[in-house]
Design an enzyme around this catalytic site. Structure first.
Site, PDB file in Angstrom:
ATOM      1  CE  LYS A 102      -3.787  -2.393   2.225  1.00  0.00           C
ATOM      2  NZ  LYS A 102      -3.648  -3.598   3.018  1.00  0.00           N
ATOM      3  CB  SER A 103       4.192   2.008  -1.296  1.00  0.00           C
ATOM      4  OG  SER A 103       4.041   1.829  -2.675  1.00  0.00           O
ATOM      5  CE  LYS A 104       1.250   5.457  -7.281  1.00  0.00           C
ATOM      6  NZ  LYS A 104       0.670   6.156  -8.413  1.00  0.00           N
ATOM      7  CG  ASN A 105      -2.821   4.929   2.561  1.00  0.00           C
ATOM      8  OD1 ASN A 105      -2.315   5.414   3.555  1.00  0.00           O
ATOM      9  ND2 ASN A 105      -4.112   4.853   2.391  1.00  0.00           N
TER      10      ASN A 105
END
Lengths: 306, 317
Positions: A102-105
């Site tokens: 979930k590194s785009k959160n």
């Protein structure tokens, strides 16, 4: 991660879940999964009485896994870290795993920053960020967070070579270019002398020769000149050299126009016809998608009064 | 709340909002929005002044009350700036008179959330400060006709400082220039009447924006084109008075390729549709004056029907 339903879990027996009360005709009825609804019903109940316990910590992890964008859950988790005097390195382990998917959160990165700030130690951060950038080389959060880490823990020394590694992999990585500008010009003890400017100008020229159509390196070159108060006219020999090699990049032609514009303004005379011809060529041949812009640019140049 | 905005906004752009929504739904939805308002707690005025405004949903489980004039202070149930913006936009689109909005409480909340550097935190206790929330704070202040929650000079300085060496805005100072941030910065300056003071180089900014057009627009140099950046950058250009320089034909054909047979727009031709990209696709077509679509105000990012309704409420026209 907990998958048993809370209602059947003896550990949660004492808690009376609180359902969401949304009236009879909500504008945005969301079809929550049963698992999420139930976890939230229990979270409401414990948050209401401000319970700070290990089981609530696990509950927040469960909810975050289903919905990492829920800001309040993160905030509550932060208060739990303090109240339970948690080992903050364990919390970083938790984020390490979570960030893989979930590194785009936004929230994950902010939470990481909050935890690292509390910890007062950034020794794990560069490796963590490198991993995120390897997965997505233009991840905006990762690069922003990197700026914070570099500044907060004075980790400037290896950054320039890190940028160059990234540009070797992808010379068009604009995030890496932006980071270069940050590393060169925002370092508090940076001495911006002639040799630094020279180094940056030569570096961008080298990169432009490799990929003349790469807007990132042109933007960087012009940005450095502006920052250091150097005139674009110093670029004339370089532009001529590119032209001799038959390079027709729109960036080259557009920079030539800039030079003509400067010359006209400085010498208070009308624009050289060559600049107007370049606008026409850009509009018709080299950059036709922006034909209206080049027409507009041409009229701007013609309006330079004598 | 924001999902609702994309849906109601899209219907409004399509000119279908009034016919698609029954009078009963309209009234009950307005009530639902008011039930999301966090209000001053007379028993805890001190703390509750940081938390007033609208929240995104009723997730915290307090009882449903669309007529409330106060709410009990709960540190876990605070309003946020983005939700306050979309709640007000939704109320305008649904034709509400804003009479139940506590303007003073919202202006106070804004004042407390503005940071030393001029940026805004989205909600009480958050350190996530950036240019997005400056834009939302300006829209809120414009709608409420109360700018006491914005230190305009500081907000302008923040936006100016957020322009990178590319002459476009990043999320915050030193950040990479970005189409979404640029929209927010330019729209906020427009609403504050500070375009002149807040821009480092208007011509270069226009050039940067136009350079993002591939067919559709990309959000940053050397990234892929995406429906949402067609609007963020198209809207910025509109606010800069330069949208007429966009290549309409290419932009339109890109947008058409992102429409799906199920209806709606995705972020590119391979992606499934969603409500955000559908709104952004329609909004961009509206900028190009696509027949059958209504106009939109690009400084507020609200379809014209909502803006006209606001003007009427304020006694203009």
């Amino acid at each position: 991660m907990q998958t048993d339903s809370y209602a059947n879990n003896p550990e949660w027996e004492d808690v009376q879940p609180i359902p969401q009360d949304d009236g009879e005709n909500p504008l945005v009825p969301i079809a929550y999964s049963r698992e999420y609804s139930e976890a939230m019903d229990y979270f409401r109940a414990v948050a209401r009485v401000n319970e700070k316990s290990q089981r609530v910590l696990e509950l927040t992890a469960h909810i975050i896994d289903m919905n990492p964008a829920h800001y309040t859950i993160w905030q509550y988790r932060q208060s739990l870290l303090d109240a339970l005097k948690m080992d903050l390195n364990t919390e970083l382990d938790f984020i390490d795993v979570l960030a893989e998917e979930k590194s785009k959160n936004y929230q994950i990165w902010h939470h990481r920053q909050v935890v690292v700030e509390k910890l007062g130690n950034g020794s794990r951060e560069i490796a963590f960020i490198n991993k995120a950038i390897e997965d997505d080389s233009k991840n905006y959060h990762a690069w922003s967070y990197r700026q914070w880490v570099v500044q907060a823990f004075n980790l400037w020394d290896n950054e320039l070579s890190y940028v160059e590694d990234n540009l070797r992999i992808d010379i068009r990585n604009n995030s890496a270019w932006n980071h270069r500008y940050f590393v060169v010009f925002s370092r508090p003890d940076a001495k911006i002398d002639d040799s630094t400017v020279q180094r940056e100008v030569e570096f961008s020229k080298r990169m432009i020769k490799i990929a003349p159509n790469n807007g990132s390196s042109w933007n960087y070159l012009l940005g450095v000149l502006r920052k250091c108060g150097q005139s674009v006219e110093t670029l004339e020999p370089f532009l001529d050299e590119l032209s001799k090699d038959n390079i027709q990049s729109p960036h080259l032609l557009s920079t030539k126009i800039l030079l003509y514009e400067h010359a006209a303004q400085k010498q208070e005379r009308s624009i050289n016809d060559e600049a107007l011809k370049l606008c026409d060529e850009l509009a018709s041949k080299y950059d036709p998608i922006r034909s209206k812009y080049w027409g507009y640019r041409k009229s701007q140049l013609q309006a330079i009064s004598i | 709340m924001t999902l609702a905005f994309f849906c109601l906004g899209s219907l409004s752009l399509l000119g279908q909002l009034d016919s698609a929504v029954s009078e009963k739904d309209r009234k009950e939805w307005i009530d639902w929005i008011y039930a999301q308002q966090v209000l001053p707690d007379p028993e805890d005025l001190d703390k509750s002044r940081y938390t007033c405004g609208f929240k995104g949903s009723s997730w915290a489980g307090h009882s449903y009350d669309p007529q409330a004039t106060s709410t009990k202070y709960d540190p876990n149930d605070t309003a946020s700036i983005p939700n306050t913006y979309t709640a007000l936009a939704n109320l305008l689109l649904l034709g509400d008179d804003l009479s139940r909005v506590n303007t003073k409480a919202i202006a106070t909340m804004l004042k407390h959330l503005q940071q030393e550097d001029g940026s805004y935190a989205p909600t009480y206790g958050s350190s996530e400060t950036d240019i997005r929330f400056v834009f939302c704070a300006c829209v809120i202040s414009h709608i409420l006709d109360d700018w006491s929650g914005v230190d305009i000079d500081r907000a302008t300085a923040f936006i100016r400082n957020s322009q990178s060496y590319e002459n476009a805005m990043g999320q915050s100072p030193e950040g990479e220039a970005h189409g979404g941030s640029t929209f927010c910065g330019v729209a906020a300056l427009t609403l504050m009447g500070k375009l002149k003071e807040g821009l480092v180089d208007r011509d270069e900014l226009i050039k940067w924006c136009l350079a993002r057009q591939i067919s559709g627009f990309q959000g940053r140099p050397n990234k892929k084109e995406d429906t949402c950046y067609c609007f963020w950058i198209g809207g910025a250009l509109q606010n800069l008075g330069a949208f007429h320089l966009v290549n309409d034909a290419n932009l339109r054909s890109f947008l058409m390729s992102t429409q799906t047979i199920r209806g709606g727009f995705g972020k590119d031709s391979e992606s499934p549709p969603d409500v955000l990209h559908s709104y952004m696709g329609l909004a961009t077509l509206s900028l190009m004056k696509e027949p059958g679509l209504t106009e939109l105000d690009t400084a507020l990012n609200i379809p014209i029907a909502g803006v006209n309704h606001l003007r009427k409420l304020r006694g203009h026209q």
